[in-house]
Design a protein around this motif. Structure first.
Motif, short mmCIF file in Angstrom:
data_model
loop_
_atom_site.label_atom_id
_atom_site.label_comp_id
_atom_site.label_asym_id
_atom_site.label_seq_id
_atom_site.Cartn_x
_atom_site.Cartn_y
_atom_site.Cartn_z
N GLY A 237 44.90 46.86 27.53
CA GLY A 237 46.21 46.51 27.13
C GLY A 237 46.58 45.70 28.43
N THR A 238 45.79 45.03 29.27
CA THR A 238 46.23 44.40 30.31
C THR A 238 45.97 43.12 30.22
N GLY A 239 45.10 42.41 29.22
CA GLY A 239 44.61 41.30 29.19
C GLY A 239 43.66 40.72 30.09
N ASP A 240 43.76 40.67 31.52
CA ASP A 240 42.68 40.40 32.54
C ASP A 240 42.49 41.37 33.51
N GLY A 241 43.33 42.73 33.34
CA GLY A 241 43.31 43.69 34.41
C GLY A 241 41.57 44.21 34.26
N ASP B 216 44.64 37.89 40.32
CA ASP B 216 43.24 37.19 40.23
C ASP B 216 42.72 37.06 41.41
N ASP B 217 43.22 36.95 42.56
CA ASP B 217 42.58 37.02 44.03
C ASP B 217 42.10 38.42 44.05
N ALA C 59 45.46 44.40 38.38
CA ALA C 59 46.37 44.03 37.21
C ALA C 59 47.65 43.44 37.52
N TRP C 60 48.40 43.14 36.61
CA TRP C 60 49.72 42.79 36.72
C TRP C 60 50.46 42.79 35.48
N ARG C 61 51.85 42.90 35.74
CA ARG C 61 52.74 43.05 34.42
C ARG C 61 53.88 42.35 34.97
N GLY C 62 54.35 41.35 34.47
CA GLY C 62 55.72 40.50 34.70
C GLY C 62 55.56 40.03 36.08
#
Length: 256
Positions: free
Chosen positions: A196-200, A177-178, A223-226
Motif C-alpha cells: 500500500g505504499t508504492g515504493d516503501g 528515496d535517500d 516510506a512516505w505519504r503526502g
C-alpha cells in the motif's frame, strides 16, 4: 614533422571519449529543431492573416448576454476531520506516531524533547550532521516527531515522522528515496515492499556491526505519504526478523 614520422606512430590510440564538440552537437541539433518549429508556427500565422484578409468581415455578437440563473441548493459539504488528511497532518504530528507497546521501557537515550526533534537534533542522526543540516534546509524541513522504546535489555525501536513544506518539490518522497538508497548499500541487506505504499520498503541487515566488542543487528523501513517521510529503526544483539519491522511499518503507514 616529416610524413615518415607520422607513419611510424602507433596505430591504436586510446579513445579520449566524447569531447566538448560532441557534447555541444547534441544541444545544437535541439536548437535547430526548436528554431524550425518556431519558423513553422510563424509561417502558419502569416498564412492565416493573408487568408483572413481576403474574407468578408463577420458580424460580432451583441455585447449583452443572457444572465444565467444561479443553481439553487447547498454546495458540497466540507470534509470531516476524519476524512481530511490535511487536518491530521497539520495538527499535532506526535498523535500520528505508533503508541509505545504495553510493557515497553524508556529508551536508554531519549531522542529529541517531548516527542519532537529540532532540525539540529535530526541532523545529528546522520554521519555528517553539518552536511545533513544544510541538505534538510534546502529540502524545506518543517518539523519531525519521534517515538522510541526498549523491550528487554537489547531490543530498541525508534520511529520518526519527518514533515516537509513541499512548496517546490516532493521532498518527503526524496527523503524516503535517500533512506532506501543507503539501506541498499549495506552489505548483507534483504528487503521487502511495504504493501500500500508504492515504493516503501523494509530492510533487514543480516551482518551485525561490532563496536566495543558488542555485535548489533539492525533493521529499518522507509516510506512516505503526502508531505511526511516515515523512518523506522530497530536494533538488537540478535538477528531481527522481517516480520517485526514489517509489522511496525504497516501499522505506522496506516496511521498516516
Amino acid at each position: 614533422m616529416e610524413f615518415s614520422e607520422v607513419a611510424d606512430a602507433p596505430e591504436s590510440v586510446p579513445d579520449p571519449g566524447p569531447g566538448p564538440s560532441d557534447v555541444r552537437r547534441s544541444g545544437r541539433t535541439t536548437l535547430l529543431i526548436a528554431a524550425a518549429a518556431v519558423l513553422g508556427v510563424v509561417a502558419g500565422i502569416c498564412t492565416g492573416y493573408v487568408i483572413q484578409a481576403d474574407r468578408e468581415p463577420t458580424a460580432l455578437p451583441p455585447l449583452s448576454q443572457p444572465v444565467l440563473a444561479q443553481a439553487k441548493g447547498k454546495g458540497p459539504e466540507p470534509l470531516s476531520a476524519a476524512q481530511d488528511r490535511r487536518v491530521r497532518t497539520d495538527g499535532d504530528l506526535r498523535t500520528l506516531l505508533l503508541k509505545r507497546p504495553s510493557g515497553a521501557q524508556e529508551p536508554l537515550f531519549e531522542p529529541g524533547h517531548d516527542g519532537w526533534m529540532s532540525l539540529a537534533e535530526y541532523a545529528e542522526t546522520f554521519k555528517q550532521p553539518a552536511v545533513a543540516f544544510r541538505y534538510e534546509i534546502g529540502n524545506e524541513f518543517r518539523r519531525a516527531a519521534v517515538a522510541a522504546w526498549r523491550l528487554g535489555d537489547t531490543y530498541s525501536v525508534q520511529i520518526r515522522l519527518v514533515q516537509y513544506r513541499q512548496e517546490e518539490k516532493l521532498d518527503a518522497a526524496d527523503s524516503a528515496d535517500d533512506g532506501r538508497y543507503w539501506a541498499e548499500r549495506k552489505a548483507g541487506s534483504r528487503s521487502w515492499a511495504i504493501p500500500g505504499t508504492g515504493d516503501g520498503r523494509v530492510y533487514v541487515h543480516t551482518r551485525p556491526e561490532t563496536e566495543s566488542g558488542v555485535s548489533v543487528y539492525s533493521a529499518e523501513a522507509h516510506a512516505w505519504r503526502g508531505d511526511i517521510a516515515m523512518e523506522i529503526w530497530i536494533y538488537d544483539t540478535k538477528p531481527i526478523s522481517e516480520g517485526k519491522v514489517m509489522d511496525l511499518a504497516k501499522r505506522q503507514v496506516g496511521r498516516l
